[in-house]
Design an enzyme around this catalytic site. Structure first.
Site, PDB file in Angstrom:
ATOM      1  N   HIS A  80       0.836  -1.196   0.000  1.00 50.68           N
ATOM      2  CA  HIS A  80       0.000   0.000   0.000  1.00 50.68           C
ATOM      3  C   HIS A  80       0.875   1.252   0.000  1.00 50.68           C
ATOM      4  CE1 HIS A  80      -3.188   2.778   1.162  1.00 50.68           C
ATOM      5  NE2 HIS A  80      -4.066   1.802   1.008  1.00 50.68           N
ATOM      6  N   GLY A 161       5.099  22.096  10.848  1.00 51.63           N
ATOM      7  CA  GLY A 161       6.356  21.380  11.032  1.00 51.63           C
ATOM      8  C   GLY A 161       7.407  21.768  10.017  1.00 51.63           C
ATOM      9  N   HIS A 166      10.958  13.674   8.238  1.00 52.09           N
ATOM     10  CA  HIS A 166      11.440  13.031   9.461  1.00 52.09           C
ATOM     11  C   HIS A 166      12.187  11.771   9.038  1.00 52.09           C
ATOM     12  CE1 HIS A 166      11.304  10.650  13.166  1.00 52.09           C
ATOM     13  NE2 HIS A 166      10.929  11.734  13.829  1.00 52.09           N
ATOM     14  N   PRO A 167      13.407  11.514   9.575  1.00 49.25           N
ATOM     15  CA  PRO A 167      14.224  10.414   9.033  1.00 49.25           C
ATOM     16  C   PRO A 167      13.527   9.047   9.055  1.00 49.25           C
ATOM     17  CG  PRO A 167      15.222  11.418  11.019  1.00 49.25           C
ATOM     18  CD  PRO A 167      14.100  12.289  10.595  1.00 49.25           C
ATOM     19  N   ALA A 169      10.075   8.616  10.256  1.00 51.49           N
ATOM     20  CA  ALA A 169       8.605   8.681  10.250  1.00 51.49           C
ATOM     21  C   ALA A 169       8.037   9.442   9.067  1.00 51.49           C
ATOM     22  CB  ALA A 169       8.107   9.306  11.556  1.00 51.49           C
ATOM     23  N   GLY A 170       8.892  10.006   8.196  1.00 47.03           N
ATOM     24  CA  GLY A 170       8.409  10.674   6.992  1.00 47.03           C
ATOM     25  C   GLY A 170       7.583  11.905   7.295  1.00 47.03           C
TER      26      GLY A 170
END
Lengths: 298, 298
Positions: A80, A161, A166-167, A169-170
């Site tokens: 997905h 943000g 985020h490395p 968590a994207g």
């Protein structure tokens, strides 16, 4: 009392201990956990919980804490498409809550998780800041692997943000939408072309009804085909109209409707409006439903 | 938590102060007052309230206190047949309550009002001690004016209380039954004979469906006719089946269904089962209704 539902999708569908920790964190806030649906092939899980705005906010923040600590998308593979460890978070008005309240809640949660986790957040659907960001698929295109390049473009600066992925968590997509009904109609035939033609006739993107997404699928083990649909606004495009249109289009090919399926939960009003339509009830109101009268009793 | 509804009929439909005092007494117990429907021609009022068994019991006892103090049937004239100041008191299982619990509640209340007011009580419908007492009309035949003679007969000795009529309050009929749905179908014709023939075809007493009472009526101001029905068990004789039968019978006379009407309240399940039938939904359960899932959430 206002009741809002939240149906977040996280990018973990295999480690039961992680899912258990998420469920426990949600329950601890007082929100009612309605459903947990992991999919190992997609490596993805859909949670559903509801409560008053404060409970639903607390539950969502708790889920972000758990998921971001446990999931590293650099190690993640699934069928997905996904952009983040917590991939998509829609808030849905259920009872005594307006869409505006859900949009406000989406923005509050977005602001707080962006700050707490240094996570870029995109707002979508009814919470979208611009029409170009309404559609989840547009935001998610390129996925986690393409995010670093995409987020650097000015038109894809996040709503909250930092403008860097985020490395582990994207990024996350948070928003507000009407309740979605997963509704399938099975046809008494194995002719896939018929299911595909009907799907094309009823879905919005190819000229059909405004709040219908549809595709034609084979159900190979049963030797039949299915028109698989998402109804994204049952108040404006009601189930009964979709059913009758599919039935009429099928008749054009000499095909009968075998049965239909409602997958997961359906708001009571979506069914009571359908009953009132088929039964030709004049002047029907939701206040006539005994359970509604009980909740609103004097 | 179990929810039971009570729909008592009292023999007062004109003095607003008496009705207000009854309503206040019901509300003071914590039961939710759902409806108060006075009829001045019938000189009669239908109350509807719901709550847990203790609340509904307290509300019913409070209503007896108010009504027996205020109503003297020796001065009462109205078009509707009646046996008592508090005429008939049915308890109905709504949510998480069984019929057996409603029968037990009916017996408890009967015992207590019989003792408190020296009032003879007959139990009816599902609470009836014998089949001969199931039917309200049989118990009420002869009315208040004929009660003194009737109650002296051994076969009409009351189930609770003295075997003599209360001088001003007569006797009361207390029992338990399924939720009743008042459902009318209006026909696009002024032919009263058609409405009467259809009513005779669908009602139980003349060969029709087990849980249907029906009669044909003219709606003179609109120039149309109506099949006026009570559906006494929607689980066993569902609304959609009644609707489809009336529609088919009407077609036999070249008549269309104009519309239908649900009078007052209807249990959610009566509509969701109808929607699922018309939409041909396979494997539908009440647990899929979002509001039900919310109430039962983990």
């Amino acid at each position: 009392m206002a009741i809002i539902e939240c149906i977040p999708n996280i990018s973990e569908g295999r480690r039961q201990d992680v899912l258990d920790a998420c469920a426990a964190a949600i329950r601890a806030t007082g929100a009612k956990l309605l459903d947990v649906k992991p999919d190992t092939t997609h490596h993805r899980t859909v949670f559903s919980y509801a409560g008053d705005p404060a409970q639903v906010k607390a539950a969502t923040l708790a889920l972000f804490d758990q998921a971001i600590a446990a999931i590293d998308l650099r190690q993640h593979q699934g069928k997905h498409p996904r952009l983040g460890a917590v991939d998509v978070v829609p808030f849905v008005p259920i009872e005594g809550a307006t869409m505006a309240e859900c949009v406000a809640l989406a923005r509050e949660v977005a602001d707080e998780v962006a700050t707490r986790h240094g996570l870029p957040i995109y707002l979508y659907e009814d919470a979208a800041a611009t029409p170009a960001r309404r559609n989840l698929e547009d935001i998610r295109r390129g996925e986690f692997e393409g995010l670093a390049a995409k987020i650097a473009k000015p038109e894809w600066a996040p709503d909250f943000g930092p403008a860097t992925a985020h490395p582990s968590a994207g990024a996350s997509v948070i928003g507000a939408r009407m309740p979605l009904i997963a509704y399938n109609i099975n046809l008494a035939t194995d002719r896939l072309d018929v299911a595909k033609k009907i799907a094309a006739a009823v879905r919005h993107s190819t000229g059909g009804l405004r709040y219908v997404k549809a595709m034609g699928l084979p159900l190979e083990d049963r030797g039949i085909v299915q028109v698989s649909m998402n109804l994204t606004n049952f108040e404006k495009t009601p189930i009964y109209r979709v059913f009758e249109m599919v039935k009429r289009e099928a008749a054009r090919y000499g095909v009968n409707v075998l049965e239909s399926e409602i997958i997961g939960l359906v708001p009571s009003a979506a069914l009571t409006q359908s009953a009132a339509w088929f039964l030709q009830v004049s002047d029907f109101t939701e206040g006539q439903v005994l359970e509604n009268a009980l909740r609103l009793g004097q």
